[in-house]
Design a protein around this motif. Structure first.
Motif, PDB file in Angstrom:
ATOM      1  N   MET A  66       0.843  -1.198   0.000  1.00  0.00           N
ATOM      2  CA  MET A  66       0.000   0.000   0.000  1.00  0.00           C
ATOM      3  C   MET A  66       0.879   1.249   0.000  1.00  0.00           C
ATOM      4  O   MET A  66       1.853   1.321   0.753  1.00  0.00           O
ATOM      5  N   LYS A  67       0.560   2.180  -0.843  1.00  0.00           N
ATOM      6  CA  LYS A  67       1.361   3.394  -0.943  1.00  0.00           C
ATOM      7  C   LYS A  67       1.141   4.288   0.273  1.00  0.00           C
ATOM      8  O   LYS A  67       0.089   4.280   0.891  1.00  0.00           O
ATOM      9  N   SER A  68       2.173   5.053   0.591  1.00  0.00           N
ATOM     10  CA  SER A  68       2.048   5.997   1.696  1.00  0.00           C
ATOM     11  C   SER A  68       2.031   7.409   1.147  1.00  0.00           C
ATOM     12  O   SER A  68       2.617   7.683   0.100  1.00  0.00           O
ATOM     13  N   PHE A  69       1.363   8.280   1.864  1.00  0.00           N
ATOM     14  CA  PHE A  69       1.255   9.662   1.419  1.00  0.00           C
ATOM     15  C   PHE A  69       2.405  10.490   1.980  1.00  0.00           C
ATOM     16  O   PHE A  69       3.030  10.126   2.969  1.00  0.00           O
ATOM     17  N   ALA A  70       2.663  11.619   1.347  1.00  0.00           N
ATOM     18  CA  ALA A  70       3.680  12.545   1.847  1.00  0.00           C
ATOM     19  C   ALA A  70       3.089  13.343   2.992  1.00  0.00           C
ATOM     20  O   ALA A  70       2.323  14.274   2.790  1.00  0.00           O
ATOM     21  N   LEU A  71       3.441  12.947   4.207  1.00  0.00           N
ATOM     22  CA  LEU A  71       2.890  13.608   5.382  1.00  0.00           C
ATOM     23  C   LEU A  71       3.894  14.589   5.958  1.00  0.00           C
ATOM     24  O   LEU A  71       5.105  14.396   5.839  1.00  0.00           O
ATOM     25  N   PRO A  72       3.433  15.646   6.624  1.00  0.00           N
ATOM     26  CA  PRO A  72       4.349  16.601   7.231  1.00  0.00           C
ATOM     27  C   PRO A  72       5.041  15.987   8.429  1.00  0.00           C
ATOM     28  O   PRO A  72       4.488  15.150   9.120  1.00  0.00           O
ATOM     29  N   THR A  73       6.282  16.391   8.675  1.00  0.00           N
ATOM     30  CA  THR A  73       6.988  15.916   9.859  1.00  0.00           C
ATOM     31  C   THR A  73       6.530  16.658  11.100  1.00  0.00           C
ATOM     32  O   THR A  73       6.736  16.208  12.211  1.00  0.00           O
ATOM     33  N   SER A  74       5.896  17.800  10.926  1.00  0.00           N
ATOM     34  CA  SER A  74       5.427  18.566  12.075  1.00  0.00           C
ATOM     35  C   SER A  74       4.274  19.439  11.647  1.00  0.00           C
ATOM     36  O   SER A  74       4.247  19.948  10.540  1.00  0.00           O
ATOM     37  N   THR A  75       3.307  19.607  12.521  1.00  0.00           N
ATOM     38  CA  THR A  75       2.175  20.469  12.205  1.00  0.00           C
ATOM     39  C   THR A  75       2.171  21.701  13.095  1.00  0.00           C
ATOM     40  O   THR A  75       1.144  22.273  13.372  1.00  0.00           O
ATOM     41  N   LEU A  76       3.345  22.089  13.527  1.00  0.00           N
ATOM     42  CA  LEU A  76       3.456  23.238  14.432  1.00  0.00           C
ATOM     43  C   LEU A  76       2.825  24.481  13.835  1.00  0.00           C
ATOM     44  O   LEU A  76       3.072  24.825  12.691  1.00  0.00           O
ATOM     45  N   ILE A  77       2.018  25.157  14.640  1.00  0.00           N
ATOM     46  CA  ILE A  77       1.578  26.503  14.300  1.00  0.00           C
ATOM     47  C   ILE A  77       2.177  27.406  15.367  1.00  0.00           C
ATOM     48  O   ILE A  77       1.656  27.539  16.456  1.00  0.00           O
ATOM     49  N   ALA A  78       3.315  27.979  15.059  1.00  0.00           N
ATOM     50  CA  ALA A  78       4.044  28.777  16.041  1.00  0.00           C
ATOM     51  C   ALA A  78       4.111  30.230  15.622  1.00  0.00           C
ATOM     52  O   ALA A  78       4.901  30.991  16.149  1.00  0.00           O
ATOM     53  N   THR A  79       3.293  30.605  14.663  1.00  0.00           N
ATOM     54  CA  THR A  79       3.331  31.983  14.186  1.00  0.00           C
ATOM     55  C   THR A  79       2.368  32.875  14.955  1.00  0.00           C
ATOM     56  O   THR A  79       2.253  34.051  14.678  1.00  0.00           O
ATOM     57  N   VAL A  80       1.665  32.288  15.899  1.00  0.00           N
ATOM     58  CA  VAL A  80       0.704  33.061  16.677  1.00  0.00           C
ATOM     59  C   VAL A  80       1.421  33.688  17.857  1.00  0.00           C
ATOM     60  O   VAL A  80       1.891  32.994  18.736  1.00  0.00           O
ATOM     61  N   SER A  81       1.542  34.984  17.852  1.00  0.00           N
ATOM     62  CA  SER A  81       2.151  35.666  18.979  1.00  0.00           C
ATOM     63  C   SER A  81       1.077  36.420  19.745  1.00  0.00           C
ATOM     64  O   SER A  81      -0.009  36.656  19.249  1.00  0.00           O
ATOM     65  N   ILE A  97      -4.361  13.911   7.178  1.00  0.00           N
ATOM     66  CA  ILE A  97      -3.754  12.773   7.877  1.00  0.00           C
ATOM     67  C   ILE A  97      -4.817  11.757   8.273  1.00  0.00           C
ATOM     68  O   ILE A  97      -4.571  10.541   8.242  1.00  0.00           O
ATOM     69  N   ARG A  98      -6.014  12.232   8.641  1.00  0.00           N
ATOM     70  CA  ARG A  98      -7.081  11.276   8.949  1.00  0.00           C
ATOM     71  C   ARG A  98      -7.412  10.448   7.710  1.00  0.00           C
ATOM     72  O   ARG A  98      -7.668   9.237   7.812  1.00  0.00           O
ATOM     73  N   GLY A  99      -7.378  11.081   6.542  1.00  0.00           N
ATOM     74  CA  GLY A  99      -7.595  10.344   5.307  1.00  0.00           C
ATOM     75  C   GLY A  99      -6.552   9.256   5.098  1.00  0.00           C
ATOM     76  O   GLY A  99      -6.870   8.151   4.639  1.00  0.00           O
ATOM     77  N   ALA A 100      -5.297   9.562   5.455  1.00  0.00           N
ATOM     78  CA  ALA A 100      -4.233   8.563   5.338  1.00  0.00           C
ATOM     79  C   ALA A 100      -4.484   7.385   6.268  1.00  0.00           C
ATOM     80  O   ALA A 100      -4.239   6.224   5.903  1.00  0.00           O
ATOM     81  N   ILE A 101      -4.975   7.682   7.473  1.00  0.00           N
ATOM     82  CA  ILE A 101      -5.282   6.600   8.411  1.00  0.00           C
ATOM     83  C   ILE A 101      -6.418   5.743   7.878  1.00  0.00           C
ATOM     84  O   ILE A 101      -6.351   4.497   7.901  1.00  0.00           O
ATOM     85  N   TYR A 102      -7.458   6.374   7.371  1.00  0.00           N
ATOM     86  CA  TYR A 102      -8.579   5.611   6.806  1.00  0.00           C
ATOM     87  C   TYR A 102      -8.094   4.720   5.652  1.00  0.00           C
ATOM     88  O   TYR A 102      -8.521   3.561   5.525  1.00  0.00           O
ATOM     89  N   TYR A 103      -7.230   5.266   4.820  1.00  0.00           N
ATOM     90  CA  TYR A 103      -6.725   4.485   3.695  1.00  0.00           C
ATOM     91  C   TYR A 103      -5.926   3.277   4.179  1.00  0.00           C
ATOM     92  O   TYR A 103      -6.044   2.174   3.635  1.00  0.00           O
ATOM     93  N   SER A 104      -5.103   3.475   5.237  1.00  0.00           N
ATOM     94  CA  SER A 104      -4.322   2.361   5.779  1.00  0.00           C
ATOM     95  C   SER A 104      -5.227   1.272   6.342  1.00  0.00           C
ATOM     96  O   SER A 104      -4.836   0.106   6.426  1.00  0.00           O
ATOM     97  N   ARG A 105      -6.447   1.658   6.715  1.00  0.00           N
ATOM     98  CA  ARG A 105      -7.419   0.699   7.243  1.00  0.00           C
ATOM     99  C   ARG A 105      -8.344   0.156   6.147  1.00  0.00           C
ATOM    100  O   ARG A 105      -9.313  -0.542   6.448  1.00  0.00           O
ATOM    101  N   LYS A 106      -8.039   0.524   4.921  1.00  0.00           N
ATOM    102  CA  LYS A 106      -8.824   0.099   3.766  1.00  0.00           C
ATOM    103  C   LYS A 106     -10.253   0.634   3.808  1.00  0.00           C
ATOM    104  O   LYS A 106     -11.165   0.045   3.224  1.00  0.00           O
ATOM    105  N   GLU A 107     -10.428   1.774   4.496  1.00  0.00           N
ATOM    106  CA  GLU A 107     -11.719   2.470   4.485  1.00  0.00           C
ATOM    107  C   GLU A 107     -11.633   3.548   3.402  1.00  0.00           C
ATOM    108  O   GLU A 107     -11.553   4.739   3.675  1.00  0.00           O
ATOM    109  N   THR A 108     -11.667   3.072   2.163  1.00  0.00           N
ATOM    110  CA  THR A 108     -11.322   3.928   1.033  1.00  0.00           C
ATOM    111  C   THR A 108     -12.289   5.091   0.852  1.00  0.00           C
ATOM    112  O   THR A 108     -11.870   6.220   0.544  1.00  0.00           O
TER     113      THR A 108
END
Length: 203
Positions: free
Chosen positions: A1-16, A157-168
């Motif tokens: 099964m192919k894997s998607f290009a996922l981000p290594t981090s989802t940091l939102i640190a631009t909020v001051s 990312i939730r879509g990637a999890i569903y795909y890994s579970r074959k919940e296409t």
């Protein structure tokens, strides 16, 4: 099964200048008026100083001076122990440094302080996903979307999890939603990633 290009981090640190919990709350006890005014002034001073350290932490993070960034976020937390965003941002650095136990502890604390902080859930969920704890990850992405239905990365990312579970069907629905939100938000790179993921699964 192919894997998607996922981000290594989802940091939102631009909020001051953001802190959703104030530290100048007056407790329900009888104290002299002069003492109350003094305590309030001290709390306000600490709050302002905490924000300053938080903002310096952001600057150091953007400069990739991570040790200095951690020190600034830690000082912000010392001044305001309820500074959920400071915990979130410090956790992201720990995540980058592969200190996953420390990152998880900080994200847990951020969520304990502020259960409505969507970015802490998606960040913690990303760690769970990395650790292949998909049930925990899915719960955090569900919460992220409940709190912020326009959080495109959570759908992706939730879509990637569903795909890994074959919940296409669920995967396709989430990836399409992610692509549309990325498009609306002008995030061309992530839009293209979502479109490519859809292409890979034949949608």
């Amino acid at each position: 099964m192919k894997s998607f290009a996922l981000p290594t981090s989802t940091l939102i640190a631009t909020v001051s200048l953001l802190s959703l919990v104030t530290i100048g709350t007056v407790r329900n006890i009888m104290i002299p008026g002069s003492q109350l005014r003094t305590e309030t002034l001290i709390a306000q001073a600490n709050y302002k100083e905490a924000i300053a350290h938080f903002n310096r932490g952001i600057n150091y993070t953007q400069q990739e001076k991570l040790a200095l960034a951690i020190a600034e976020y830690t000082r912000a937390i010392e001044l305001d122990p309820n500074y959920a965003l400071a915990y979130n941002n410090r956790a992201d650095i720990y995540y980058q440094q592969q200190k996953h136990d420390l990152a998880l502890a900080d994200w847990n604390r951020a969520i304990e302080i502020d259960p409505l902080l969507a970015v802490a859930y998606i960040n913690r969920g990303s760690l769970y996903y990395l650790q292949k704890k998909n049930d925990l990850a899915l719960a955090d992405f569900n919460t992220t979307i409940d709190l912020d239905p326009r959080f495109a990365e959570a759908y992706f990312i939730r879509g990637a999890i569903y795909y890994s579970r074959k919940e296409t069907e669920k995967a396709i629905k989430d990836l399409r939603q992610a692509a549309e939100l990325f498009r609306q938000q002008g995030n061309t790179e992530r839009y293209n990633s979502a479109i490519e993921a859809l292409r890979q699964i034949g949608a």
